[in-house]
Design an enzyme around this catalytic site. Structure first.
Site, PDB file in Angstrom:
ATOM      1  N   ASP A 159       1.814 112.372  47.305  1.00 10.99           N
ATOM      2  CA  ASP A 159       1.789 111.375  46.231  1.00 10.99           C
ATOM      3  C   ASP A 159       1.437 112.031  44.896  1.00 10.99           C
ATOM      4  O   ASP A 159       0.517 112.846  44.810  1.00 10.99           O
ATOM      5  CB  ASP A 159       0.759 110.296  46.552  1.00 10.99           C
TER       6      ASP A 159
ATOM      7  N   ASP B   1       5.393 107.406  45.854  1.00 14.03           N
ATOM      8  CA  ASP B   1       4.228 107.100  45.020  1.00 14.03           C
ATOM      9  C   ASP B   1       4.168 108.011  43.797  1.00 14.03           C
ATOM     10  O   ASP B   1       3.167 108.700  43.539  1.00 14.03           O
ATOM     11  CB  ASP B   1       2.931 107.164  45.817  1.00 14.03           C
TER      12      ASP B   1
ATOM     13  N   HIS C 195       4.054 102.058  46.232  1.00 17.61           N
ATOM     14  CA  HIS C 195       3.876 101.733  44.817  1.00 17.61           C
ATOM     15  C   HIS C 195       5.210 101.574  44.092  1.00 17.61           C
ATOM     16  O   HIS C 195       5.283 100.830  43.110  1.00 17.61           O
ATOM     17  CB  HIS C 195       2.976 102.771  44.145  1.00 17.61           C
TER      18      HIS C 195
ATOM     19  N   HIS D  95       6.868 107.427  53.885  1.00 13.85           N
ATOM     20  CA  HIS D  95       5.658 107.363  53.066  1.00 13.85           C
ATOM     21  C   HIS D  95       4.459 106.913  53.882  1.00 13.85           C
ATOM     22  O   HIS D  95       3.391 107.541  53.832  1.00 13.85           O
ATOM     23  CB  HIS D  95       5.852 106.413  51.888  1.00 13.85           C
TER      24      HIS D  95
ATOM     25  N   HIS E 237       5.731 107.958  71.236  1.00 14.33           N
ATOM     26  CA  HIS E 237       6.826 107.053  71.611  1.00 14.33           C
ATOM     27  C   HIS E 237       7.855 106.962  70.490  1.00 14.33           C
ATOM     28  O   HIS E 237       9.073 107.032  70.741  1.00 14.33           O
ATOM     29  CB  HIS E 237       6.275 105.668  71.946  1.00 14.33           C
TER      30      HIS E 237
END
Length: 402
Positions: free
Chosen positions: A72, A108, A144, A243, A304
């Protein structure tokens, strides 16, 4: 007088695309801090030279020789450049120096900092430079980006609002210049449908709020120019990027489908609300099941999910600040790369992840705390960035230029 006007109209009609390109370059230079963007991506439709939205988004890439992942950025241009220099991706003139490397920035860019638009332009410049040099720079959507497109500005700074207010001035001036040419379609008013006032909003920031809505709402100029080109999920070699995190139902829904639908929403083709898998705590951009330091990573769930994406060995994510730096958990299957480097969000020292086909994973860092954490491996006199190799046998120092 009429003949003169007709001649002017004829001349203007012959060069509308040239004029439009000139105005766009003028506006870009004015709002980006003085950047000239290289020529457009050749994958765009050649019949539409001013088209901003890519025809398609690529979700899967083969493994490159060198892959860099960056967390970020949150509106901090200087820290963003430090991270890029740490990985040798830009030179002293801030031009692409990464050669054929592939770079993934996990989202972000927006909020918490004052240089959001400048970062968007800077990353776009690097994308185009990298492509010409045989490299690849992929940007992603974070929570964001989604919030701002929906008009949620809770984490915006006053300087961030001012940056958008300034953008609005130059963009509208450019539209006025284009409207003088009879050969160009009259530009739309970017403020159409946006209220003149908002209850509880101070007049000091009102213009910035309206400008930000105009720029970032679905089909807004900044949303179209930059954010519509972001992917939301990405597979590069044996790594999957997101993200926040992925659940099995997200994979089942379709990675390509997610990217296409988010792109279409940002481009104004799917209404005002973000797709459901981008909203809520279990959304692809919000999930913290694998990154929350205070809670144990749900390794069984992660295993998984990874098993449902053929060939993928690890999930690389941002979103949750890792105060101790980039780290791997769940037998190296979860890689958390948000180090909170922005001054507005932790002010941590930059770190990036490197995946090299020959030497595996390593963390490139300028953080002196790593000398303490790995003191048996690191030379305390080293003044350059530190590369922490992460093979299965443990970590050791390698020297890289910061």
């Amino acid at each position: 007088m009429e003949n003169k006007e007709e001649k002017q109209k004829a001349l203007c009609k012959d060069i509308p695309n040239l004029l439009s390109s000139f105005v766009d370059t003028f506006v870009d230079f004015s709002v980006s801090g003085g950047l000239f963007l290289p020529s457009q991506n050749p994958s765009l439709d050649p019949q539409k030279p001013h088209q901003e939205t890519p025809l398609s988004l690529q979700t899967r890439y083969p493994a490159p020789d060198r892959l860099i992942a960056i967390g970020d950025l949150h509106g901090d241009l200087e820290k963003s450049k430090q991270a890029l220099r740490l990985a040798g991706l830009i030179d002293g003139s801030d031009k692409w120096a990464g050669g054929s490397a592939t770079v993934v920035q996990v989202g972000d860019v927006l909020d918490r900092g004052d240089d959001e638009i400048k970062i968007l332009y800077f990353l776009e410049k690097l994308k185009r430079e990298a492509m010409k040099d045989g490299g690849n720079f992929v940007t992603m959507n974070g929570n964001h980006e989604i919030m701002n497109i929906e008009g949620d500005f809770r984490y915006v700074t006053k300087s961030g609002l001012k940056e958008f207010e300034d953008w609005s001035y130059w963009y509208c001036l450019g539209n006025e210049m284009k409207s003088l040419c009879a050969g160009l379609e009259k530009p739309k008013n970017i403020y159409d449908g946006i209220p003149l006032n908002f209850r509880g909003v101070d007049s000091e920031i009102l213009h910035g709020i309206r400008a930000r809505i105009a720029a970032l709402r679905p089909n807004g100029p900044i949303a179209n120019k930059f954010l519509s080109k972001n992917v939301t999920v990405l597979v590069v070699g044996d790594s999957i990027f997101v993200h926040g995190g992925l659940l099995a139902r997200h994979v089942e829904y379709g990675l390509e489908r997610i990217n296409e639908e988010v792109r279409d929403w940002i481009s104004g083709l799917m209404g005002k609300a973000a797709p459901r898998y981008c909203r809520g705590r279990n959304a692809v951009v919000w999930l913290r099941k694998y990154s929350d330091v205070e809670k144990n990573c749900d390794c069984s769930m992660l295993e998984h999910v990874l098993s449902t994406v053929p060939g993928v060995q690890r999930m690389i994510m941002g979103h949750t600040i890792q105060k101790d730096g980039i780290n791997l958990v769940c037998n190296d299957r979860a890689v958390r790369i948000d180090v909170g480097m922005s001054k507005g969000c932790g002010d941590g020292l930059p770190e990036v992840l490197e995946i090299n086909q020959n030497s595996g994973l390593r963390v490139l860092t300028s953080n002196p705390l790593c000398q303490r954490k790995h003191k048996s491996y690191l030379n305390a006199d080293t003044k350059e960035g530190l590369g922490l190799l992460i093979p299965k046998s443990g970590s050791k120092q390698v020297e890289v230029k910061a």
